[in-house]
Design an enzyme around this catalytic site. Structure first.
Site, mmCIF file in Angstrom:
data_model
loop_
_atom_site.group_PDB
_atom_site.id
_atom_site.type_symbol
_atom_site.label_atom_id
_atom_site.label_comp_id
_atom_site.label_asym_id
_atom_site.label_seq_id
_atom_site.Cartn_x
_atom_site.Cartn_y
_atom_site.Cartn_z
ATOM 1 N N ARG A 26 -8.282 -0.318 5.261
ATOM 2 C CA ARG A 26 -7.444 0.725 4.661
ATOM 3 C C ARG A 26 -6.157 0.133 4.097
ATOM 4 O O ARG A 26 -5.604 0.668 3.136
ATOM 5 C CB ARG A 26 -7.068 1.784 5.710
ATOM 6 C CG ARG A 26 -8.159 2.772 6.031
ATOM 7 C CD ARG A 26 -7.637 3.829 6.999
ATOM 8 N NE ARG A 26 -6.323 4.255 6.567
ATOM 9 C CZ ARG A 26 -5.288 4.519 7.388
ATOM 10 N NH1 ARG A 26 -5.438 4.412 8.684
ATOM 11 N NH2 ARG A 26 -4.139 4.881 6.913
ATOM 12 N N CYS B 154 -3.750 12.522 14.199
ATOM 13 C CA CYS B 154 -3.966 11.097 13.995
ATOM 14 C C CYS B 154 -3.719 10.403 15.314
ATOM 15 O O CYS B 154 -2.964 10.905 16.135
ATOM 16 C CB CYS B 154 -2.980 10.682 12.923
ATOM 17 S SG CYS B 154 -2.719 8.964 12.743
ATOM 18 N N LYS C 8 0.840 -1.210 0.000
ATOM 19 C CA LYS C 8 0.000 0.000 0.000
ATOM 20 C C LYS C 8 0.875 1.260 0.000
ATOM 21 O O LYS C 8 0.642 2.184 -0.787
ATOM 22 C CB LYS C 8 -0.884 -0.022 1.255
ATOM 23 C CG LYS C 8 -1.444 1.324 1.646
ATOM 24 C CD LYS C 8 -2.116 1.298 3.006
ATOM 25 C CE LYS C 8 -1.252 1.569 4.186
ATOM 26 N NZ LYS C 8 -1.117 2.930 4.661
ATOM 27 N N ASN C 9 1.884 1.284 0.870
ATOM 28 C CA ASN C 9 2.682 2.511 1.017
ATOM 29 C C ASN C 9 3.648 2.747 -0.138
ATOM 30 O O ASN C 9 4.243 3.814 -0.228
ATOM 31 C CB ASN C 9 3.415 2.529 2.365
ATOM 32 C CG ASN C 9 2.452 2.854 3.500
ATOM 33 O OD1 ASN C 9 1.335 3.335 3.266
ATOM 34 N ND2 ASN C 9 2.869 2.584 4.732
ATOM 35 N N ASP D 46 5.543 0.282 12.119
ATOM 36 C CA ASP D 46 4.268 -0.311 11.701
ATOM 37 C C ASP D 46 4.119 -1.761 12.181
ATOM 38 O O ASP D 46 3.035 -2.327 12.065
ATOM 39 C CB ASP D 46 4.117 -0.253 10.170
ATOM 40 C CG ASP D 46 3.912 1.179 9.678
ATOM 41 O OD1 ASP D 46 3.589 2.050 10.507
ATOM 42 O OD2 ASP D 46 4.101 1.427 8.473
ATOM 43 N N ARG E 1 1.938 14.307 13.809
ATOM 44 C CA ARG E 1 2.219 14.239 12.371
ATOM 45 C C ARG E 1 2.230 15.623 11.687
ATOM 46 O O ARG E 1 1.405 15.943 10.843
ATOM 47 C CB ARG E 1 1.264 13.263 11.681
ATOM 48 C CG ARG E 1 1.293 11.913 12.384
ATOM 49 C CD ARG E 1 0.569 10.858 11.657
ATOM 50 N NE ARG E 1 1.397 10.206 10.653
ATOM 51 C CZ ARG E 1 0.931 9.249 9.851
ATOM 52 N NH1 ARG E 1 -0.325 8.889 9.914
ATOM 53 N NH2 ARG E 1 1.721 8.684 8.975
HETATM 54 C C1 EPZ Z 1 5.081 6.798 6.680
HETATM 55 O O1 EPZ Z 1 4.398 7.865 7.335
HETATM 56 C C2 EPZ Z 1 4.074 5.686 6.524
HETATM 57 N N1 EPZ Z 1 2.933 6.171 5.753
HETATM 58 C C3 EPZ Z 1 3.614 5.224 7.903
HETATM 59 O O2 EPZ Z 1 2.738 4.116 7.731
HETATM 60 C C4 EPZ Z 1 4.833 4.796 8.725
HETATM 61 O O3 EPZ Z 1 4.418 4.484 10.026
HETATM 62 C C5 EPZ Z 1 5.845 5.937 8.765
HETATM 63 O O4 EPZ Z 1 6.188 6.362 7.432
HETATM 64 C C6 EPZ Z 1 7.138 5.548 9.463
HETATM 65 O O5 EPZ Z 1 7.703 4.437 8.849
HETATM 66 C C7 EPZ Z 1 2.995 6.197 4.434
HETATM 67 O O6 EPZ Z 1 3.986 5.853 3.800
HETATM 68 C C8 EPZ Z 1 1.761 6.651 3.738
HETATM 69 P P1 EPZ Z 1 7.322 10.061 8.744
HETATM 70 P P2 EPZ Z 1 5.019 9.345 7.352
HETATM 71 O O7 EPZ Z 1 7.166 11.393 8.095
HETATM 72 O O8 EPZ Z 1 5.843 9.560 6.152
HETATM 73 C C9 EPZ Z 1 7.987 13.324 12.144
HETATM 74 C C10 EPZ Z 1 0.731 2.930 8.005
HETATM 75 O O9 EPZ Z 1 0.183 2.393 8.986
HETATM 76 N N2 EPZ Z 1 7.739 14.373 11.145
HETATM 77 O O10 EPZ Z 1 8.463 9.202 8.327
HETATM 78 O O11 EPZ Z 1 3.891 10.265 7.623
HETATM 79 C C11 EPZ Z 1 6.719 12.539 12.476
HETATM 80 O O12 EPZ Z 1 5.915 13.220 13.390
HETATM 81 C C12 EPZ Z 1 1.365 4.291 8.153
HETATM 82 O O13 EPZ Z 1 0.749 2.414 6.881
HETATM 83 C C13 EPZ Z 1 7.975 15.688 11.475
HETATM 84 O O14 EPZ Z 1 8.386 16.006 12.582
HETATM 85 O O15 EPZ Z 1 5.963 9.253 8.602
HETATM 86 C C14 EPZ Z 1 7.311 11.242 13.018
HETATM 87 O O16 EPZ Z 1 7.627 11.413 14.369
HETATM 88 C C15 EPZ Z 1 1.161 4.873 9.502
HETATM 89 N N3 EPZ Z 1 7.717 16.644 10.530
HETATM 90 C C16 EPZ Z 1 8.586 11.080 12.204
HETATM 91 O O17 EPZ Z 1 8.866 12.351 11.614
HETATM 92 C C17 EPZ Z 1 7.259 16.343 9.288
HETATM 93 O O18 EPZ Z 1 7.034 17.272 8.498
HETATM 94 C C18 EPZ Z 1 8.522 10.060 11.083
HETATM 95 O O19 EPZ Z 1 7.352 10.292 10.313
HETATM 96 C C19 EPZ Z 1 7.030 14.992 8.965
HETATM 97 C C20 EPZ Z 1 7.298 14.024 9.903
#
Ligand code: EPZ
Length: 415
Positions: free
Chosen positions: A396, A117, A22-23, A303, A122
């Site tokens: 989802r 969320c 999916k991702n 995840d 996020r």
């Molecule tokens: C991706 O989310 C995945 N989603 C998530 O899968 C997964 O848990 C996550 O990566 C971590 O592996 C998709 O690919 C659609 P991040 P993403 O930005 O990209 C912080 C699932 O269940 N951050 O790598 O949104 C954030 O708060 C989902 O399939 C900032 O601070 O995650 C977190 O603590 C859930 N500022 C960390 O970085 C930003 O602008 C990592 O988040 C963006 C992120």
């Protein structure tokens, strides 16, 4: 809202196949509008998040054809609006990656702040900083970000390692003028896969899958075909499900290389595994506890944190789980405690689980995709009838999970 009724406490047996990730697919859908030509995407999981991103693309005036199960053809000959539909975008956090392709293609994008969320705040600062570095101007008015400008290559260092942030910058800089150097990138296999797809469309990206990525911007991209990589989180979930229910399951069509950190954890927990190039067999084993710390790839995936917690309830001893990526991703454990798990919360990022405990069947609510799946595993472990509400969350990301689990002997029905 659909529910699952599960009669747990049974051992499962058989073969289960892993669907496309999916991702990975979601980002290819977003990237497909970087070209006016047709993009064909195969091995797409039939899950709700894919339906949502298809709706977002159609809302932008993009043609999305679904000729058969698992296949999509996307043609963004024209994009009729730069506004990402706020109503749909709020339901799909991954819609944030679409901001980058709309901006790169049209020079403008308007979108709402993605909703918070259950797993954490996020924020989107990384995206905004990245677009600014590429020369875009950012305004926030009437609850919408309005980002515009002709993008130019630049050096950008991620202040935080972000999966979708890295993917957004790969897409945006592919059509920016000149060279972009990205540092502190996320390294997940889905990112490398996105870069391979973009390169097949004519982009010039080097280093994706490492923290350093260099992109030479090109004038335009052409159409291409893409086969979605196997879903490593789904494969890992099945492996944990098999180990927790003491079942003998062969997981096929997966990429075991993408899950090395999980295999280390499972082996330390006493799980007997047979790993080949595209399958993994889990053999019923006596479980002992292990400490688990989530980490960006190639570390242990956040995840899989929820499923592995269920496994630890069935393992001998006390194990520590340290969730380092999201700040609210351990609260789902309150409900697992009500099922009988012996969980001690030290702080929002660290818990201990003592096992083995007998889990009790009960009525549970899926708070999000991965915790929902963890409850499903817990319900398969617990003897008796559990009801799992809000199955939309599981739909989802896991295609027709109840049908696939029934084939390996699970007693589960959707009502
Ligand atoms: C991706 O989310 C995945 N989603 C998530 O899968 C997964 O848990 C996550 O990566 C971590 O592996 C998709 O690919 C659609 P991040 P993403 O930005 O990209 C912080 C699932 O269940 N951050 O790598 O949104 C954030 O708060 C989902 O399939 C900032 O601070 O995650 C977190 O603590 C859930 N500022 C960390 O970085 C930003 O602008 C990592 O988040 C963006 C992120």
């Amino acid at each position: 809202m659909d529910k699952f009724v599960i009669n747990g406490g049974k051992k499962l047996r058989g073969t289960i196949e892993v669907k496309g990730a999916k991702n990975a697919a979601l980002k290819i859908f977003a990237a497909s509008i970087l070209t006016p030509e047709t993009v064909k995407i195969k091995n797409v999981p039939e899950v709700e998040d894919i339906t949502r991103i298809s709706e977002l693309l159609k809302d932008l005036g993009v043609e999305v054809i679904h000729p058969k199960k698992g296949e999509y053809q996307i043609t963004a000959a024209k994009i009729k609006t730069s506004v990402i539909n706020p109503y749909i975008a709020k339901k799909l956090r991954a819609s944030i990656v679409l901001t980058s392709s709309v901006l790169a293609r049209t020079g403008n994008v308007k979108f709402p702040h993605p909703g918070g969320c259950v797993i954490g705040e996020r924020p989107i600062n990384v995206f905004l900083d990245g677009y600014k570095a590429l020369g875009a101007k950012i305004n926030y008015r009437n609850n919408l970000y309005n980002i515009s400008g002709k993008l130019r290559g630049a050096k950008f260092v991620f202040s935080n390692i972000s999966v979708t942030g890295t993917e957004a910058m790969l897409m945006a800089s592919s059509l920016a003028k000149g060279k972009t150097v990205l540092k502190n990138c996320a390294c997940e296999p889905e990112i490398e896969s996105l870069a391979n797809f973009l390169n097949s469309c004519g982009a010039k990206i080097r280093g994706a899958g490492t923290p350093f990525v260099i992109i030479e911007g090109v004038e335009s991209l052409k159409g291409a075909e893409y086969k979605t990589i196997p879903d490593r989180i789904e494969a890992g979930t099945f492996a944990i499900l098999a180990a927790a229910t003491k079942s003998n399951i062969l997981i096929k069509n997966c990429e075991p290389e993408h899950l090395d950190s999980l295999w280390i954890v499972l082996k330390s927990a006493g799980v007997c595994l047979k790993i080949s190039s595209d399958s993994v067999e889990i053999i019923p084993s006596r479980l002992k506890t292990v400490d688990v710390k989530t980490h960006e790839y190639p570390g242990f995936p956040t995840d899989l944190q929820a499923p592995v917690c269920v496994l630890l309830t069935q393992a001998e001893g006390q194990g520590l789980v340290h969730e380092t990526i999201f700040e609210s991703r351990l609260f789902w454990l309150d409900e697992l405690k009500r099922m009988g798990a012996d969980v001690l919360m030290h702080d929002p990022h660290r818990i201990s689980i003592k096992g083995p405990t007998k889990l009790r069947a009960r009525e549970i609510e899926s708070p999000d995709l991965r915790a929902g799946m963890a409850y499903l595993i817990a319900a398969l472990v617990a003897k008796g009838k559990s009801t799992l509400n809000n199955v939309y969350q599981i739909d989802r990301g896991y295609e027709k999970i109840e049908e696939r689990l029934r084939k390996i002997g699970a007693e589960i029905k959707r009502i």
